[in-house]
Design a protein around this motif. Sequence first.
Motif, mmCIF file in Angstrom:
data_model
loop_
_atom_site.group_PDB
_atom_site.id
_atom_site.type_symbol
_atom_site.label_atom_id
_atom_site.label_comp_id
_atom_site.label_asym_id
_atom_site.label_seq_id
_atom_site.Cartn_x
_atom_site.Cartn_y
_atom_site.Cartn_z
ATOM 1 N N VAL A 148 32.844 40.206 46.565
ATOM 2 C CA VAL A 148 32.271 38.780 46.964
ATOM 3 C C VAL A 148 32.630 37.488 46.148
ATOM 4 C CG1 VAL A 148 30.231 39.194 48.404
ATOM 5 C CG2 VAL A 148 30.036 39.229 45.931
ATOM 6 N N ASP A 149 33.168 36.566 46.992
ATOM 7 C CA ASP A 149 33.385 35.373 45.889
ATOM 8 C C ASP A 149 32.270 34.413 45.922
ATOM 9 O OD1 ASP A 149 35.951 33.886 45.006
ATOM 10 O OD2 ASP A 149 34.579 32.334 46.197
ATOM 11 N N LEU A 150 31.846 33.716 44.894
ATOM 12 C CA LEU A 150 30.456 32.943 44.934
ATOM 13 C C LEU A 150 31.018 31.583 44.614
ATOM 14 C CD1 LEU A 150 28.788 35.101 42.244
ATOM 15 C CD2 LEU A 150 28.262 34.943 44.644
ATOM 16 N N MET A 170 33.898 28.365 38.383
ATOM 17 C CA MET A 170 33.729 29.665 37.643
ATOM 18 C C MET A 170 32.208 29.506 37.052
ATOM 19 S SD MET A 170 35.491 32.264 37.256
ATOM 20 C CE MET A 170 37.244 31.551 37.539
ATOM 21 N N LEU A 171 31.599 30.586 37.531
ATOM 22 C CA LEU A 171 30.235 30.732 36.913
ATOM 23 C C LEU A 171 30.053 31.564 35.634
ATOM 24 C CD1 LEU A 171 28.531 31.389 40.382
ATOM 25 C CD2 LEU A 171 29.025 29.216 39.046
ATOM 26 N N ARG A 172 29.160 31.270 34.740
ATOM 27 C CA ARG A 172 28.961 31.970 33.237
ATOM 28 C C ARG A 172 28.286 33.416 33.952
ATOM 29 N NH1 ARG A 172 29.360 30.861 27.842
ATOM 30 N NH2 ARG A 172 29.224 28.685 27.540
ATOM 31 N N VAL A 173 28.302 34.488 33.253
ATOM 32 C CA VAL A 173 27.873 36.006 33.815
ATOM 33 C C VAL A 173 26.406 35.612 34.400
ATOM 34 C CG1 VAL A 173 27.242 38.290 33.048
ATOM 35 C CG2 VAL A 173 29.405 37.020 31.962
ATOM 36 N N GLU A 174 25.639 34.972 33.555
ATOM 37 C CA GLU A 174 24.216 35.001 33.991
ATOM 38 C C GLU A 174 23.981 34.278 35.096
ATOM 39 O OE1 GLU A 174 25.600 33.796 30.992
ATOM 40 O OE2 GLU A 174 24.520 32.194 30.332
ATOM 41 N N ALA A 228 27.225 43.968 41.055
ATOM 42 C CA ALA A 228 27.944 43.987 39.885
ATOM 43 C C ALA A 228 28.425 42.913 39.622
ATOM 44 C CB ALA A 228 29.126 45.087 39.901
ATOM 45 N N VAL A 229 28.372 42.419 38.113
ATOM 46 C CA VAL A 229 29.020 41.161 37.704
ATOM 47 C C VAL A 229 29.550 41.623 36.161
ATOM 48 C CG1 VAL A 229 28.155 38.680 37.078
ATOM 49 C CG2 VAL A 229 26.906 39.534 38.952
ATOM 50 N N GLY A 230 30.633 41.044 36.155
ATOM 51 C CA GLY A 230 31.537 41.249 34.985
ATOM 52 C C GLY A 230 31.382 40.520 33.876
ATOM 53 N N PRO A 231 32.048 40.480 32.869
ATOM 54 C CA PRO A 231 31.920 39.968 31.481
ATOM 55 C C PRO A 231 32.729 38.622 31.753
ATOM 56 C CG PRO A 231 33.702 41.536 31.368
ATOM 57 C CD PRO A 231 33.134 41.639 32.562
ATOM 58 N N GLU A 232 32.558 37.893 30.486
ATOM 59 C CA GLU A 232 33.221 36.452 30.346
ATOM 60 C C GLU A 232 34.490 36.433 30.771
ATOM 61 O OE1 GLU A 232 31.643 33.886 31.247
ATOM 62 O OE2 GLU A 232 30.076 34.280 29.529
ATOM 63 N N GLY A 233 35.147 37.780 30.449
ATOM 64 C CA GLY A 233 36.752 37.910 30.594
ATOM 65 C C GLY A 233 36.950 38.262 31.928
ATOM 66 N N GLY A 234 35.936 38.604 32.832
ATOM 67 C CA GLY A 234 36.128 39.132 34.342
ATOM 68 C C GLY A 234 36.223 40.674 34.373
ATOM 69 N N PHE A 235 36.111 41.060 35.440
ATOM 70 C CA PHE A 235 36.601 42.694 35.695
ATOM 71 C C PHE A 235 38.010 42.863 35.442
ATOM 72 C CE2 PHE A 235 32.589 42.908 37.953
ATOM 73 C CZ PHE A 235 32.074 43.993 37.251
ATOM 74 N N SER A 236 38.756 43.535 35.276
ATOM 75 C CA SER A 236 40.319 43.645 35.217
ATOM 76 C C SER A 236 40.546 43.922 36.622
ATOM 77 C CB SER A 236 40.585 44.899 34.295
ATOM 78 O OG SER A 236 40.351 46.301 34.557
HETATM 79 N N1 SAH Z 1 37.428 34.639 33.107
HETATM 80 C C1 SAH Z 1 37.010 35.265 34.571
HETATM 81 C C2 SAH Z 1 35.945 34.955 34.964
HETATM 82 C C3 SAH Z 1 34.644 35.590 34.495
HETATM 83 S S1 SAH Z 1 33.157 35.071 35.015
HETATM 84 C C4 SAH Z 1 38.430 35.042 35.451
HETATM 85 O O1 SAH Z 1 38.783 33.821 35.177
HETATM 86 O O2 SAH Z 1 38.449 35.632 36.408
HETATM 87 C C5 SAH Z 1 32.040 36.401 34.722
HETATM 88 C C6 SAH Z 1 31.697 37.140 35.701
HETATM 89 O O3 SAH Z 1 30.867 36.273 36.671
HETATM 90 C C7 SAH Z 1 33.028 37.549 36.834
HETATM 91 O O4 SAH Z 1 33.335 38.816 36.247
HETATM 92 C C8 SAH Z 1 32.323 37.630 38.156
HETATM 93 O O5 SAH Z 1 31.669 39.018 38.189
HETATM 94 C C9 SAH Z 1 31.392 36.551 37.973
HETATM 95 N N2 SAH Z 1 31.597 35.448 38.520
HETATM 96 C C10 SAH Z 1 31.817 34.169 38.170
HETATM 97 N N3 SAH Z 1 32.132 33.092 39.057
HETATM 98 C C11 SAH Z 1 32.320 33.760 39.960
HETATM 99 C C12 SAH Z 1 32.840 33.297 41.499
HETATM 100 N N4 SAH Z 1 33.212 32.005 41.401
HETATM 101 N N5 SAH Z 1 33.028 34.067 42.231
HETATM 102 C C13 SAH Z 1 32.811 35.395 42.247
HETATM 103 N N6 SAH Z 1 32.333 35.861 41.180
HETATM 104 C C14 SAH Z 1 32.008 35.077 39.858
#
Ligand code: SAH
Length: 240
Positions: free
Chosen positions: A210-212, A216-220, A187-195
Amino acid sequence: MPDRYFIDEPISGPRAVLSGAEAHHLIHVMRAEPGMEVTLFDGGGDEFSARVESVGRSEAHLSILSRQRVVRESSIDVTLGVALPKGERQRWLVEKATELGVARIVPLLTDRTVARPNEQTLTRLRRSVVEASKQCGRNRLMRIDAPQSWPDFIAATVGEPNRLLAHPTPAKRPPPTVKNHLKYVLAVGPEGGFSDAEAAAAAAAGWRLVDLGPRMLRVETAALLLAGIAASGLHLAGVQ
Ligand code: SAH
């Protein structure tokens, strides 16, 4: 790989008819003539050698020469739940997920989801799956399900192994261990992240967070990184 065309119904007899966008491509882009040989697939897993017999304005009739089972699926069953980005990035995500061998995408409706795909959008995205499958050689189509709310997705995946939620965490925790590598639900959240509440609900239902990495990566990007690791059988650092 010879030119591949998709037929939207199971091929069984000695003939097949190509119509719609596929026929357009064959007739008007490739300028097919009777006698030309092409490869057909119907999404059922087989590949067919076929010969063009006749060409109309919007339909082509072909005869089936042979049928082969050619497996280019990943041996790992990956479901990718993702809050879809908008516009062109959405199509790009679907194309690349198809190439990586993802079995199924479930568009997620979360608190901060921006794109809620309607029927028309889903049809367009499924067409992108066909285009990508033609190019990369997949003989089964990646499924794109109807959108699901986050609570529904959590409920629908209870009991599945290896449920991984991409969630950036400031305090780094060790990466999760996974039981086996045959099946993943991601599962990957939206640009605003999962709440926080959404992440907590998943954790309570048995999902691993999991932390990637520190960027900060784009959704895709996050979706394809996670799906690529899972579908390729490569391991996350520290994951056994
Ligand atoms: N604005 C949000 C980031 C959203 S990035 C914040 O500040 O938290 C969009 C989605 O991509 C996130 O919900 C997560 O599922 C994934 N994602 C992006 N970068 C990530 C990272 N470094 N580690 C884990 N998940 C990441």
